[in-house]
Enzyme design. Sequence first.
Site, mmCIF file in Angstrom:
data_model
loop_
_atom_site.group_PDB
_atom_site.id
_atom_site.type_symbol
_atom_site.label_atom_id
_atom_site.label_comp_id
_atom_site.label_asym_id
_atom_site.label_seq_id
_atom_site.Cartn_x
_atom_site.Cartn_y
_atom_site.Cartn_z
ATOM 1 C CD GLN A 27 -31.199 -16.123 -35.038
ATOM 2 O OE1 GLN A 27 -32.077 -15.487 -35.597
ATOM 3 N NE2 GLN A 27 -30.523 -15.649 -34.000
ATOM 4 C CB CYS A 48 -27.150 -11.845 -33.286
ATOM 5 S SG CYS A 48 -27.810 -13.340 -34.022
ATOM 6 C CG LEU A 49 -32.278 -13.211 -29.886
ATOM 7 C CD1 LEU A 49 -33.672 -13.796 -30.077
ATOM 8 C CD2 LEU A 49 -32.146 -12.589 -28.502
ATOM 9 C CG HIS A 102 -29.185 -9.315 -38.169
ATOM 10 N ND1 HIS A 102 -28.174 -8.882 -37.350
ATOM 11 C CD2 HIS A 102 -29.573 -10.528 -37.670
ATOM 12 C CE1 HIS A 102 -27.951 -9.796 -36.405
ATOM 13 N NE2 HIS A 102 -28.794 -10.798 -36.578
ATOM 14 C CD GLU A 103 -33.219 -11.692 -37.932
ATOM 15 O OE1 GLU A 103 -32.895 -12.892 -37.931
ATOM 16 O OE2 GLU A 103 -32.959 -10.932 -36.975
ATOM 17 C CG HIS A 125 -29.431 -15.257 -38.872
ATOM 18 N ND1 HIS A 125 -28.432 -15.834 -38.120
ATOM 19 C CD2 HIS A 125 -29.828 -14.150 -38.176
ATOM 20 C CE1 HIS A 125 -28.226 -15.112 -37.020
ATOM 21 N NE2 HIS A 125 -29.056 -14.072 -37.033
HETATM 22 NI NI NI Z 1 -29.288 -12.607 -35.570
#
Ligand code: NI
Length: 159
Positions: free
Chosen positions: A51, A91-92, A133-134, A137
């Site tokens: 991210q 999510c950012l 979730h992470e 990514h």
């Molecule tokens: Ni996220």
Amino acid sequence: MAVRPVHLIGDDILREVSSEVNELTPEVSALIEDMFDTMYDKDGVGLAAPQVGVLRRIIVIDTSPKKKNPIVLINPEVVLQEGEQITSEGCLSVPEIYGKCVRPEHVVVKAKDRNFKEITIDAEGLLAKCIMHEIDHLNGVLFVDIMIEEDKDRTAKKE
Ligand code: NI
């Protein structure tokens, strides 16, 4: 220490598979500190290295209300997952959208911490959701890929 720009959905880097970290270097330690700065600055509860544009298997998480429980997971590996929960996720990297996903209720994850020491985390509920979730990514997956429906109540509120 610095807040780094967060890459947003549509950016190809979020779709790449990240590589393992083989050794703890000053660059890795600086990246971890910057990831915490970035996550706290944006009021997130988790952030993965891709991210911020770095394709390494590093995650930071803090689900505590007052920044009291920072967790670093390097090269995380899920060794057990069981049960099921319907989550509400944001999510950012995916501004202003929230969605419901199906995640395991309980996970056990092995990883290295910020000192490159082996750790095992046994997580349920919110923490289990964040970890999964992470980890997604790190494999180029975003929650919108797996969400069963948009969480329109949260989306409307722009939490
Ligand atoms: Ni996220």
